[in-house]
Design an enzyme around this catalytic site. Structure first.
Site, short mmCIF file in Angstrom:
data_model
loop_
_atom_site.label_atom_id
_atom_site.label_comp_id
_atom_site.label_asym_id
_atom_site.label_seq_id
_atom_site.Cartn_x
_atom_site.Cartn_y
_atom_site.Cartn_z
CE1 TYR A 54 -4.94 -13.39 -6.31
CE2 TYR A 54 -7.00 -12.33 -6.88
CZ TYR A 54 -5.69 -12.25 -6.46
OH TYR A 54 -5.13 -11.02 -6.19
N1 LIG Z 1 -2.06 -7.60 -6.19
C1 LIG Z 1 -1.79 -8.41 -5.18
O1 LIG Z 1 -0.65 -8.89 -5.04
C2 LIG Z 1 -2.86 -8.74 -4.20
C3 LIG Z 1 -2.54 -9.36 -2.97
C4 LIG Z 1 -3.58 -9.61 -2.06
C5 LIG Z 1 -4.89 -9.28 -2.39
N2 LIG Z 1 -5.19 -8.71 -3.61
C6 LIG Z 1 -6.57 -8.36 -4.00
O2 LIG Z 1 -7.17 -7.57 -2.98
C7 LIG Z 1 -8.32 -8.24 -2.47
C8 LIG Z 1 -8.46 -7.95 -1.00
O3 LIG Z 1 -7.23 -8.28 -0.34
P1 LIG Z 1 -7.24 -8.99 1.06
O4 LIG Z 1 -8.11 -10.21 1.02
O5 LIG Z 1 -5.82 -9.15 1.47
O6 LIG Z 1 -7.99 -7.83 1.93
P2 LIG Z 1 -8.20 -7.64 3.48
O7 LIG Z 1 -9.49 -6.92 3.56
O8 LIG Z 1 -7.02 -7.00 4.10
O9 LIG Z 1 -8.34 -9.09 4.12
C9 LIG Z 1 -9.49 -9.85 3.92
C10 LIG Z 1 -9.48 -10.97 4.95
O10 LIG Z 1 -9.65 -10.43 6.27
C11 LIG Z 1 -10.51 -11.27 7.03
N3 LIG Z 1 -11.72 -10.48 7.30
C12 LIG Z 1 -12.39 -9.68 6.42
N4 LIG Z 1 -13.44 -9.10 7.02
C13 LIG Z 1 -13.45 -9.52 8.28
C14 LIG Z 1 -14.30 -9.27 9.40
N5 LIG Z 1 -15.34 -8.45 9.29
N6 LIG Z 1 -14.02 -9.88 10.57
C15 LIG Z 1 -12.95 -10.71 10.68
N7 LIG Z 1 -12.12 -11.00 9.67
C16 LIG Z 1 -12.36 -10.41 8.48
C17 LIG Z 1 -10.79 -12.50 6.16
O11 LIG Z 1 -9.76 -13.46 6.36
P3 LIG Z 1 -9.87 -14.64 7.47
O12 LIG Z 1 -11.31 -15.00 7.61
O13 LIG Z 1 -9.01 -15.71 6.91
O14 LIG Z 1 -9.30 -14.04 8.73
C18 LIG Z 1 -10.65 -11.93 4.76
O15 LIG Z 1 -10.37 -12.90 3.79
C19 LIG Z 1 -8.13 -9.71 -2.85
O16 LIG Z 1 -9.36 -10.41 -2.96
C20 LIG Z 1 -7.46 -9.57 -4.19
O17 LIG Z 1 -8.43 -9.29 -5.20
C21 LIG Z 1 -4.18 -8.43 -4.49
#
Ligand SMILES: NC(=O)c1ccc[n+]([C@@H]2O[C@H](COP(=O)([O-])OP(=O)(O)OC[C@H]3O[C@@H](n4cnc5c(N)ncnc54)[C@H](OP(=O)(O)O)[C@@H]3O)[C@@H](O)[C@H]2O)c1
Length: 323
Positions: A54
């Site tokens: 990350y």
């Molecule tokens: N194991 C793996 O391969 C893997 C892969 C991905 C993630 N992860 C882990 O899972 C965690 C969460 O995953 P994710 O970031 O993909 O989760 P997610 O909750 O699906 O997406 C988060 C993204 O959505 C947008 N967002 C969040 N809240 C919002 C709101 N209230 N209004 C508008 N946009 C909003 C933001 O992006 P924008 O502002 O850019 O739109 C934010 O970065 C990561 O931090 C990581 O620790 C693991």
């Protein structure tokens, strides 16, 4: 309100939301990261997910700084497997890479152990036995408490569990699949495996990387955001059906007076196989609706209605006509 749950067959108690630090040192600078961390802690979250890749290690460094003074109250994960450099050995799940990657993570996090250590993706070049033996050694050394696995197919995890049992090695205790209303593949094999084998499961992307927050829809895109800025995510969610579901889902949430993100996280949280969804955000304003999911208990009726807004994944065997 946060509740604490036991992870699979371990004795570890974790909050039923995990905070994911993929934004730390990237779209969230140090100050924003600190605010996200403090807000999560204030809400009762004790569970933080990170990875060596990350933002080239910056997420771990920032998290490492933030946890000083309360390390013992936290449950930390990190991961290895995606390339950390051009060296062909700086990737994968080989003994060589895992031993050096875990040292890097411990150094950046300024800690002496990780509660869970994930193999970030399947490595077709390394025998599973080699990976499991290395994780077992790391557990014996106290550098990791439990092996964990992300992005493997259910058959690969099941095979690994069989090898661990046969060889007397530490088993994967926690899995980390992608899971949200438009990415429901985990329901077919991973989550049944989790429930059958009493594993923990922390799922990522509960909002589909932002798709399920109301800002995306058919012909509707925000000026900035992950799905418009990051090509791998644009591709992952490219199917138009996803945007149709996003529209329907946002309308459903708004009719009931909820932010779509709140119901999206609550829907994941309510799956009986899920220990904790991993929530992510670029700032506290974004985080709040996800945290609000802790105070929503979806009724069975709402759960059925929300599920019906998306498309059921096909069953594990094609034969599905008998009920
Ligand atoms: N194991 C793996 O391969 C893997 C892969 C991905 C993630 N992860 C882990 O899972 C965690 C969460 O995953 P994710 O970031 O993909 O989760 P997610 O909750 O699906 O997406 C988060 C993204 O959505 C947008 N967002 C969040 N809240 C919002 C709101 N209230 N209004 C508008 N946009 C909003 C933001 O992006 P924008 O502002 O850019 O739109 C934010 O970065 C990561 O931090 C990581 O620790 C693991």
């Amino acid at each position: 309100m946060v509740t604490y749950r036991t992870v699979g067959r371990t004795g570890i108690q974790v909050s039923n939301l995990c905070f994911g630090t993929m934004s730390f040192g990237g779209i969230a600078d140090k100050e924003a990261s600190r605010a996200l961390y403090l807000r999560s802690r204030e809400k009762g979250i004790n569970f933080f997910d990170t990875a060596d890749i990350y933002n080239e290690g910056r997420a771990e460094e920032i998290l490492g700084e933030l946890i000083q003074g309360e390390r013992n109250e936290l449950v930390l994960t990190s991961k290895a497997g995606f390339p950390t450099g051009r060296d062909p050995n700086a990737r994968g799940a080989s003994r060589r890479h895992l031993l050096s990657s875990v040292e890097g993570s411990l150094r950046r996090l300024r800690t002496d152990r990780l509660e869970f250590y994930f193999i970030h993706r399947f490595d077709p070049l390394t025998p599973i036995e080699e990976t499991l033996r290395t994780l077992d050694d790391l557990q014996r050394q106290g550098k990791i408490l439990y092996p964990a696995v992300s992005n493997w197919a259910a058959w690969q995890i099941a095979k690994a569990l069989g090898i661990s049992a046969r060889e007397g090695l530490a088993r994967f205790e926690l899995v980390q699949p992608m899971y949200n209303l438009v990415k429901r593949q985990a329901e077919v094999e991973i989550l049944p495996l989790v429930q059958s084998e009493q594993l923990g499961a922390i799922s990522y992307s509960p909002l589909g990387g932002g798709l399920l927050t109301g800002k995306y829809g058919v012909g509707k895109r925000p000026p900035s955001g992950r799905l418009v800025e990051q090509p791998n995510y644009t591709k992952r969610y490219a199917d138009e059906t996803n945007y149709i579901v996003a529209d329907r889902f946002a309308a459903y949430a708004e009719e009931r007076g909820y932010h779509p993100a709140t119901l999206a996280v609550a829907w994941v949280l309510g799956h009986p196989g899920i220990t904790a969804p991993i929530v992510g955000a670029r700032n506290v304003e974004q985080l709040e609706p996800s945290l609000a999911a802790l105070d929503v208990e979806l009724t069975d009726e709402w759960r059925r209605e929300i599920t019906a807004l998306s498309i059921d994944p096909p069953p594990a065997t094609d034969r599905s006509e008998e009920v």
